[in-house]
Scaffold this motif. Structure first.
Motif, short mmCIF file in Angstrom:
data_model
loop_
_atom_site.label_atom_id
_atom_site.label_comp_id
_atom_site.label_asym_id
_atom_site.label_seq_id
_atom_site.Cartn_x
_atom_site.Cartn_y
_atom_site.Cartn_z
N VAL A 3 37.33 56.13 46.53
CA VAL A 3 38.30 55.04 47.29
C VAL A 3 38.99 55.82 48.07
O VAL A 3 39.80 56.66 47.77
CB VAL A 3 38.75 54.18 46.14
CG1 VAL A 3 39.75 53.18 46.83
CG2 VAL A 3 37.95 53.53 45.06
N LYS A 4 39.30 55.28 49.33
CA LYS A 4 40.33 55.64 50.06
C LYS A 4 41.69 55.00 49.69
O LYS A 4 41.65 53.86 50.00
CB LYS A 4 39.86 55.53 51.61
CG LYS A 4 40.66 56.06 52.77
CD LYS A 4 40.02 55.87 54.05
CE LYS A 4 41.11 56.10 55.11
NZ LYS A 4 41.74 57.36 55.58
N TYR A 5 42.76 55.48 49.88
CA TYR A 5 44.03 54.88 49.63
C TYR A 5 45.29 55.64 50.49
O TYR A 5 45.64 56.79 50.04
CB TYR A 5 44.33 55.05 48.30
CG TYR A 5 45.90 54.18 47.86
CD1 TYR A 5 46.00 52.99 48.17
CD2 TYR A 5 47.02 55.05 47.51
CE1 TYR A 5 47.25 52.41 48.16
CE2 TYR A 5 48.21 54.48 47.31
CZ TYR A 5 48.36 53.28 47.52
OH TYR A 5 49.53 52.52 47.36
N LEU A 29 44.00 46.93 46.08
CA LEU A 29 42.80 46.45 46.06
C LEU A 29 41.72 47.63 46.45
O LEU A 29 41.77 48.31 47.53
CB LEU A 29 42.49 45.20 46.70
CG LEU A 29 40.91 44.80 46.94
CD1 LEU A 29 40.44 44.36 45.53
CD2 LEU A 29 40.72 43.61 47.72
N ALA A 30 40.50 48.01 45.56
CA ALA A 30 39.82 49.32 45.64
C ALA A 30 38.53 48.75 46.37
O ALA A 30 38.36 49.11 47.52
CB ALA A 30 39.89 50.10 44.67
N CYS A 31 37.94 47.86 45.75
CA CYS A 31 36.57 47.49 46.21
C CYS A 31 36.13 46.55 45.29
O CYS A 31 36.78 46.08 44.33
CB CYS A 31 35.55 48.66 46.16
SG CYS A 31 35.27 49.33 44.65
#
Lengths: 831, 124
Positions: free
Chosen positions: B27-29, B12-14
């Motif tokens: 996006v931080k992953y 789930l990104a945003c």
């Protein structure tokens, strides 16, 4: 047919290329031997090796040779030719038979027999290996000398400059530099210009010996003078590489060079010689263009075409260490056979001489130094024996500012006129290609090769494209990109008339696709210039150029710089303290800009709204340093303090800066106000500059600093403050409405039909009757000004956009790295 | 990098509404940074590495999006090198490295980005 080519320099390569094109129907077998370890490279631009690298200089890769079916033997020179068996044998022992042999062995540097040439620190200037050796030695040397003040010698001096050597002497045996191309006066002027760059020139110097123990430490001249030097480059001319030909029993000239006929055949009809190793009518052609022509003649001859080499024009134009030097036709006609017209401007460093026939009908040749934009036209005038104007001196007057001098002339050229002499492309050939649908310069380069070698003919090729299109009745305009088939000016009209207010509306109305990084900022700028809506309003935010989108300037590493507006450069101690405290709090690097403001670097994206909150609370507003907008209005201190000041330049500068702050335009706009003619604010280098006079203000427009400095020109004199502002309103609005994207006012004026006279008519005399309209439109923008940063700081939705991670808004980019320099931070160097 | 569908891991990104129309976000992953783009006019989503390979700058999410002959692309804010959002290749310089691209899906207004499972294990 099997052809062996000995030599893989520029001319040897060109021969292969021409042979492949011409022999498309009857394939030939090509075998190439080269002595150097790499395929043919561009020796003409050898000095650019320091800026680029070997790959950029290569004319073709080894893969190219493979794809074309050419067998290429590199680092393997041919050592013997057997004319009876028609074979050649290489150093590594390869033997190849041939039907025809082409000698393109080129030349070697001529090394005069001066005692000491073998010492360490003595170099030649010929190959990439020479440059590599010079580069390795240069760190040990503080001073350098070049023997030879010819074309190559000066290039070698440039190479020494590029290697970081500051104390350089050029030593020439003749009484002047470039003795084959220019005259004594030209040489003196060139010497002066080179002197400004730190190159000292010694003429009439004969070197007796090179001194030093193991390594060179100086030059002893025959007049008993001495020059100390840590490094020496010898560039005293070339010596044709004819040793193979001599060993094979082919006739050569007394001073070297393989004797050839009009077909470039040597005494053996199966052996040709081309380029700098060939001697045609006792002449060695030491330039690339005639070498290419020779390659063309041999390729044609081998394919059964009738073509002959009948000598070649040695006209040349080049930029020597930033100084333009050109000579064309015969620059040394005997005084009795011609009249000379000379133009000299020591202040600007320009010297021009043309020689015309005594009856004043024809141009024989000439020399141009310091400014050579007329070269192409003058060369064509000589070559095509075009009639001279009634007043031939007009050929020498510096071109009018609109740059149309060469453009006006192409129509007068005959179709045979050779435009690109490197690739021998005529005006007719370019015209035909344009009519066949190749309507851009890039297309023409691809299909005719014109302008692909030295590039000197590029302006003329472009003029011919334009002239041909015009003659076909085609409307020539620069469209923005594939998404909008309109010029910027047309886009502005469409957007205004249809009251379009967002990028999407504009795209729906008159565009295709999704837009791109070219058209989006153009449309966004037009929308801002017309309506002055907040630029980050929904829908237009992502159409802004990336700096505008974050209202800050992106810098190395991905952090931003912040520039608060400091109108006129005037600031209170309290505000200075605020800037200092903000910089301290957010760990920002601070620097005074050239525009009398303070730039704060190294701000993380998420800190920008916090930084601006504090600045705005202290009374600052955006400086628009990120936008194609008004930047600063610089000022001198003026009559409030200065004993020379005529008017209060600071107050006027502040008034002007506050009037036009936030104004979006095709490009950035800079201004300045000087309180007297001493011009301490440098107003004449600005897009619009104002200088106080006894009676009022002088308004100058369209100046520029940057890479192509240009002085602003006087638009109107002795204006009162109100009239001056009205004229600026009209000037800026007219510029905004008519300029192409990313065109500064200086370039805009240069392209404007009618130039400054036309502009003055529009702005001062209101010749188009739009003066009041322009003023009204400007007033609308002035009245609707708001500080963009204030709006962001006060709007939580807009503030949300200022975070690096969408899914971790508090977190800063962990990859951002800083280093320390003089007690401040700096961005980590990028890779 | 290509991702075969069998090893895909969706994270789930945003929210879709967090991403500006016709623009991008980062996006931080785990330790990774992924640039996520939304083309509102065609309702298309794309994701690439955030690092511009030219000068190794974490910047692509702040670049301008657009198309060239209908192929979606992004221009790096530093030197305007453009990259295809379909396969990540550099459009302005053939010699430049290409970008890793990732599949994107939107379910109930939530944006998910697909990474292959090896990356997923390293990153989490």
């Amino acid at each position: 047919m099997k052809i062996v080519v000995i030599g893989n320099g520029m001319v040897g390569y060109k021969f292969c290329e021409k042979m492949l094109t011409k022999s498309a129907k009857a394939p030939v077998e090509l075998v190439v031997f080269g002595e150097e370890p790499r395929p043919a490279y561009d020796r003409v631009h050898l000095t650019s090796w320091f800026e680029h690298n070997t790959a950029d200089l290569l004319l073709a890769t080894t893969e190219w040779y493979e794809q074309q079916g050419i067998r290429l033997h590199l680092a393997d020179p041919v050592v013997a030719i057997d004319r009876e068996q028609r074979t050649v044998r290489s150093h590594s022992g390869i033997t190849e038979t041939y039907d025809y042999l082409v000698l393109a062995t080129g030349s070697a540097a001529f090394v005069p027999p001066i005692p000491g040439v073998e010492k360490k620190g003595v170099f030649l200037y010929r190959t990439i290996e020479d440059l590599e050796m010079m580069k390795a030695y240069a760190p040990h040397a503080r001073s350098g000398a070049v023997i030879g003040g010819g074309l190559l010698g000066l290039e070698a001096a440039k190479a020494l400059l590029d290697l970081g050597i500051t104390n350089i002497h050029v030593v020439e045996f003749a009484p002047r530099l470039m003795p084959r191309q220019i005259d004594d006066k030209g040489s003196l002027l060139l010497q002066e210009k080179l002197g400004q760059l730190g190159l000292k020139v010694l003429t009439s110097k004969n070197t007796k010996k090179i001194t030093g123990e193991e390594s060179v430490n100086g030059l002893q001249f025959t007049d008993d003078t001495f020059l100390k030097t840590d490094m020496l480059v010898i560039s005293a001319g070339i010596k044709p590489r004819d040793e193979l030909a001599i060993a094979a029993g082919l006739p050569t000239g007394p001073r070297g060079g393989i004797v050839v006929n009009e077909q470039l055949q040597t005494a053996d009809p199966f052996i040709y010689a081309i380029g700098e190793c060939a001697l045609y009518q006792n002449m060695i052609y030491g330039l690339v263009a005639p070498g290419y022509e020779m390659a063309e003649v041999v390729a044609a001859h081998l394919c059964g075409e009738m073509k002959a080499f009948t000598g070649f024009d040695m006209s040349t134009r080049l930029k020597l260490i930033g100084v333009e030097v050109a000579s064309f036709g015969d620059p040394f006609s005997p005084a009795g056979d011609c009249h000379s017209i000379v133009f000299e401007d020591r202040l600007k460093g320009v010297y021009k001489r043309i020689d015309i026939t005594p009856d004043g009908q024809q141009l024989l040749g000439g020399i141009l130094i310091g400014e050579a934009s007329a070269y192409n036209m003058l060369l064509q005038t000589v070559k095509n024996k075009l009639a001279l104007p009634a007043d031939p001196a007009s050929l020498l007057v510096p071109p009018a500012k609109d740059g149309a001098s060469t453009g006006a002339g192409v129509d007068g050229l005959p179709d045979e006129a050779l435009i690109c002499s490197c690739e021998s492309v005529s005006k007719g050939a370019i015209g035909e290609a344009v009519m066949a649908g190749h309507e851009s310069f890039d297309d023409i380069k691809k299909c005719t090769k014109a302008g692909t070698c030295c590039g000197g003919c590029a302006p003329m090729v472009k003029d011919i494209i334009t002239a041909t299109l015009k003659s076909q009745g085609k409307y020539i305009r620069s469209v923005i990109c594939e998404h909008f088939a309109y010029s910027r000016q047309e886009m502005l009209d469409i957007i205004r008339i249809n009251s379009l207010r967002s990028f999407d509306e504009v795209l729906d109305h008159c565009g295709h696709g999704e837009g791109c990084e070219v058209c989006k900022p153009v449309v966004a700028s037009i929308l801002a210039s017309l309506w002055n809506d907040m630029i980050l309003a929904q829908g237009n935010d992502t159409a802004q150029d990336s700096n505008d989108r974050y209202l800050a300037n992106i810098q190395k590493g991905g952090t931003y710089s912040v520039v608060p507006r400091i109108p006129g450069g005037e600031i209170t101690p309290e505000k200075l303290i605020t800037i200092g405290m903000v910089a301290q709090k957010y760990h920002l690097y601070t620097k005074i800009t050239g525009g009398q403001r303070i730039d704060l670097f190294g701000a993380h994206l998420s800190d920008l709204p916090l930084i601006w909150k504090e600045l705005i609370d202290a009374g600052f507003e955006s400086g628009h340093a990120y936008g194609k907008a008004l930047r600063t209005v610089k000022s001198c201190v003026g009559s409030t303090w200065c004993r020379f000041g005529l008017h209060d330049s600071v107050s006027y500068a502040i008034r002007i800066e506050e009037r036009y702050r936030g104004l979006r335009a095709p490009h950035k706009i800079k201004s300045a106000v000087s309180g007297c003619i001493r011009e301490c604010a440098e107003a004449q280098s600005k897009d619009f500059g104002i200088i106080a006079t006894e009676k009022g203000w002088n308004l100058y427009v369209c100046g520029n600093g940057g890479s192509k400095p240009q002085h602003a020109v006087l638009l109107a004199a002795d204006l009162d403050s109100e009239t001056c502002i009205r004229y600026i309103d009209r000037f800026l609005m007219f510029y905004i409405k008519t300029a192409d994207p990313l065109t500064r006012t200086a370039t805009w004026l240069n392209k404007l039909d009618g130039g400054i006279d036309y502009l003055r008519n529009v702005v001062v005399h209101d010749s188009l009757g739009i003066g009041a309209q322009l003023e009204g439109e400007m007033q609308l923008l002035v009245d609707s000004y708001k500080c963009e940063w204030k709006e962001v700081v006060e709007n939580s939705e807009l503030r949300k956009r200022f975070s690096h991670f969408v899914n971790s808004p508090e977190e800063k980019d962990p990859t951002v790295k800083f280093e320390t320099l003089r007690n401040q931070k700096k961005a980590a160097e990028w890779k | 990098m290509s991702i075969s569908p069998t090893t895909i891991h969706w994270f789930l990104a945003c929210k879709a509404s967090d991403v500006p129309s016709n623009g991008g976000v980062c996006v931080k992953y785990g330790e990774e940074q992924i640039a996520l783009f939304y083309f509102a006019r065609k309702d298309q989503w794309y994701a690439t590495q955030n690092l511009c390979p030219h000068r190794k700058q974490m910047a692509l999410s702040r670049g301008m999006t657009g198309t060239v002959k209908d192929e979606p692309k992004v221009a790096c804010p530093f030197h305007k090198k453009t990259f295809s959002l379909i396969d990540g290749r550099c459009l302005s310089d053939e010699a430049e490295c290409s970008l890793s691209v990732y599949p994107v899906k939107v379910v109930d207004g939530q944006v998910y980005i697909g990474v292959n499972e090896e990356t997923a294990m390293v990153a989490v």
